[in-house]
Design a protein around this motif. Structure first.
Motif, mmCIF file in Angstrom:
data_model
loop_
_atom_site.group_PDB
_atom_site.id
_atom_site.type_symbol
_atom_site.label_atom_id
_atom_site.label_comp_id
_atom_site.label_asym_id
_atom_site.label_seq_id
_atom_site.Cartn_x
_atom_site.Cartn_y
_atom_site.Cartn_z
ATOM 1 N N TYR A 14 0.844 -1.196 0.000
ATOM 2 C CA TYR A 14 0.000 0.000 0.000
ATOM 3 C C TYR A 14 0.876 1.241 0.000
ATOM 4 N N SER A 32 -11.832 -1.919 -2.682
ATOM 5 C CA SER A 32 -11.250 -0.968 -3.628
ATOM 6 C C SER A 32 -11.430 -1.534 -5.027
ATOM 7 N N GLU A 33 -11.121 -0.733 -6.020
ATOM 8 C CA GLU A 33 -11.126 -1.229 -7.381
ATOM 9 C C GLU A 33 -9.821 -1.973 -7.623
ATOM 10 N N LEU A 85 -4.410 -1.590 -7.151
ATOM 11 C CA LEU A 85 -5.608 -1.250 -6.376
ATOM 12 C C LEU A 85 -5.790 0.256 -6.432
ATOM 13 N N SER A 86 -7.028 0.699 -6.607
ATOM 14 C CA SER A 86 -7.265 2.138 -6.662
ATOM 15 C C SER A 86 -8.572 2.492 -5.963
ATOM 16 N N ASP A 87 -8.694 3.772 -5.652
ATOM 17 C CA ASP A 87 -9.948 4.325 -5.143
ATOM 18 C C ASP A 87 -10.189 5.623 -5.906
#
Length: 104
Positions: A14, A32-33, A85-87
């Motif tokens: 992260y 998350s995406e 991973l994204s938001d």
């Protein structure tokens, strides 16, 4: 409500807030995406932490991941596959699949 079974275990790094990542700690169940390199579609990844209660910005952890709405894509997953991973703010972490929990 029926609990979903995790699809794979992944080692995830992260990012810190300074690098555009997490601003505050996250707990098990965080969603998350998730984006795989060759897949145009993004999926929702529910993350389950078994080794700790909280993940802090900058942490690395081994996490169980359940993909929502990805049944037709699961047979394309393999150990060693990387992902992001994204938001809403952008990419918050990167990971690699270390173990698959289903037979494709």
């Amino acid at each position: 409500m029926k609990k979903k079974i995790a699809h794979f275990k992944a080692q995830i790094n992260y990012k810190t807030a300074e690098k555009g990542g997490l601003i505050s700690p996250i707990s098990s169940g965080f969603r998350s995406e998730i984006k795989f390199p060759f897949e145009l579609k993004t999926y929702i990844a529910a993350q389950t932490f078994s080794e700790t209660e909280l993940i802090f910005p900058g942490d690395s952890a081994s996490i169980d991941v359940t993909l929502n709405g990805a049944d037709s894509f699961l047979d394309q997953l393999y150990e060693g596959m990387d992902f992001e991973l994204s938001d809403n703010s952008g990419v918050i972490g990167e990971g690699i699949i270390t173990e698959l929990y289903f037979n494709s």
